[in-house]
Design an enzyme around this catalytic site. Structure first.
Site, PDB file in Angstrom:
ATOM      1  N   LYS A 171      30.257  15.682  -2.063  1.00  0.00           N
ATOM      2  CA  LYS A 171      30.083  14.618  -3.181  1.00  0.00           C
ATOM      3  C   LYS A 171      28.838  14.556  -3.973  1.00  0.00           C
ATOM      4  CE  LYS A 171      32.542  11.371  -0.209  1.00  0.00           C
ATOM      5  NZ  LYS A 171      33.872  10.983  -1.071  1.00  0.00           N
ATOM      6  N   ARG A 188      42.687  12.146   5.663  1.00  0.00           N
ATOM      7  CA  ARG A 188      43.982  12.253   5.875  1.00  0.00           C
ATOM      8  C   ARG A 188      44.170  13.294   6.933  1.00  0.00           C
ATOM      9  NH1 ARG A 188      45.150  13.679  -0.311  1.00  0.00           N
ATOM     10  NH2 ARG A 188      43.467  12.347  -0.408  1.00  0.00           N
TER      11      ARG A 188
END
Length: 499
Positions: free
Chosen positions: A279, A353
């Protein structure tokens, strides 16, 4: 965190005679003036001053406005006014209850450090007593693990004409349990990631269960070796880049003669650097909150046990730290999720996920009546719904149940679709699925990915990426930092199932 127990009580004493530091009254905005609500006891001189001189004093009655005035005619030194807005408060509706909850919470949040506060808000029935108590306790929160803050309000009295009967007492007790669950969730979210890593989170779960005293609660922890042996490829893959390995924690509440079984699955990424797909540095510090879903699940299960709800609840905490290193998973790695489906990792920052897939499969294996997962899953959720509204997807009935529960609880969850055409974006040339699809509709695509792991089980997916961590200013009963979003909705959902 405020210690809840003897903090809140009911009183029918005239507020002018209460020996407290401050008395809180609600204000309704009416045109350019303000009107005290539910405060017939207010000394006429002070009521007239508030109503007639509102403009001069700068009082508007707006939601979240809290102002202190001299306690003329009161034993208390201070009269506090808290805004109820310009819509009449109908305490029989969820919207009215939320106005009371927010007004009470705004007051106790602003009055931190006072030893005692009396809330003289409209509380003429059990539902409004519950709303005022919940709001007051939710607002009375401070996080002081790392440096000193002003203490939360020491004692709260809710003024009501109701007798302290079984119904009123039960409402107060539920408010205490609910607030304790929200506070404990906030505490976990606010904890620094060097202190809260997967094994530490598992220890926190054990401690929470032990502290509850509920014999119907049981904790099971799978470490990295058990996860590898059990085929939990998502958790192992995401966690392999960290020196602090992953965990899967099962918290099971099994009451006698349960009327059903609900499974809750929570994302618990204790810190999300993005992994190899790292990130940007700006804002990464907020990624300590990427375990907010797991924190909510843990404390909802504990709250269900404390309330003795006649429904079995199993919580699955999917815990990993997503870090870049020489052992981290790479873009183009293929993972095998519990149950055998393979996933090509195209972006290591779509890690939530992957761990949730393992948790969902494990949950479904026990054949619950309903599975609900909660996760700070996608930045796309914030783009779509902002910082205060969460999304809910899933099978039609389950999604509707969550929306109804959220409405009753006073949390904002917006129903979103799972368009079948977006599934094509998850195709992989080498595996059953890719972990990312098209950038547009990313929140929905993430939901479609999770749907692949629940089969025919009724299921709802809650994406709380925006509301779980408040990086802006405090409002109502919501502090800066961890918010505890989802706890009230999930607990209300369980109560509805139990009834």
């Amino acid at each position: 965190m405020v210690t809840i127990g003897d903090v809140i009580s009911l009183t029918s004493t005239d507020p002018t005679q209460l020996d407290v530091d401050a008395v809180v009254v609600g204000l309704h905005a009416q045109g350019t003036s303000v009107v005290p609500v539910g405060a017939d006891w207010l000394p006429a001189e002070l009521a007239r001053q508030i109503t007639q001189d509102g403009t001069r004093l700068g009082i508007t009655g707006a939601v979240d406005e809290v102002r202190r005035l001299p306690g003329t005619g009161l034993r208390a030194a201070t009269l506090v006014v808290t805004g109820l807005g310009d819509v009449p408060v109908d305490t029989a509706t969820p919207a009215g209850a939320e106005l009371l909850r927010r007004a009470a919470g705004a007051a106790t949040r602003e009055l931190s450090g006072l030893a005692s506060v009396a809330l003289a808000l409209p509380a003429g029935d059990v539902a409004s007593v519950a709303a005022v108590a919940e709001g007051a306790l939710l607002g009375a929160y401070t996080y002081d693990r790392y440096h000193a803050h002003d203490a939360a309000v020491g004692r709260v009295e809710v003024v009501t004409p109701l007798p302290r009967d079984k119904a009123a007492t039960a409402a107060l007790e539920r408010a205490e349990v609910l607030a304790a669950a929200v506070h404990s969730t906030r505490d976990l979210v606010n904890t620094a990631p060097n202190d809260l890593y997967p094994a530490a989170f598992a220890d926190a779960a054990k401690a929470a269960v032990k502290a509850s005293g509920a014999k119907s609660l049981k904790v099971t922890v799978l470490d990295e070796k058990a996860l590898a042996a059990g085929g939990y490829g998502g958790l192992v893959g995401v966690g392999q880049g960290s020196a602090r390995p992953p965990r899967l924690v099962k918290v099971a509440y099994s009451p006698a003669k349960a009327s059903g079984h609900v499974a809750l699955v929570g994302k618990g990424i204790t810190f999300d650097s993005g992994g190899i797909s790292i990130k940007p540095a700006a804002g990464m510090e907020a990624m300590k909150s990427d375990m907010a879903g797991a924190a909510a699940v843990l404390h909802v299960v504990v709250a269900a046990a404390r309330l003795g709800l006649p429904v079995a609840v199993t919580g699955w905490l999917c815990l990993a730290e997503n870090m870049p290193s020489g052992t981290a998973q790479r873009p183009s790695d293929v993972l095998t999720i519990r149950g055998g489906k393979t996933v090509e990792v195209l972006n290591t920052d779509a890690e939530g996920r992957l761990v949730m897939a393992d948790g969902l499969v494990a949950a479904v294996e026990e054949k619950p009546d309903l599975v609900v997962d909660i996760a700070t899953l996608t930045g796309a959720e914030v783009v779509a719904l902002g910082h205060r509204v969460s999304a809910v997807m899933g099978t039609d009935q389950a999604r509707a149940e969550v929306v109804d529960a959220a409405h009753d609880a006073g949390e904002q969850f917006w129903p979103m679709p799972l368009p079948a055409d977006l599934k094509a974006g998850l195709k992989s040339k080498v595996a059953d699925l890719a972990n990312i699809g098209d950038r547009f509709g990313g929140m929905l695509t993430a939901g479609i990915f999770l749907q692949e792991f629940v089969g025919a089980t009724p299921w709802a997916h809650l994406d709380v990426a925006g509301p779980a961590f408040n990086e802006r200013t405090a409002f109502g009963y919501t502090p800066v930092g961890g918010t505890g979003v989802g706890v009230r909705t999930l607990l209300r959902l369980l109560e509805q199932r139990a009834s």
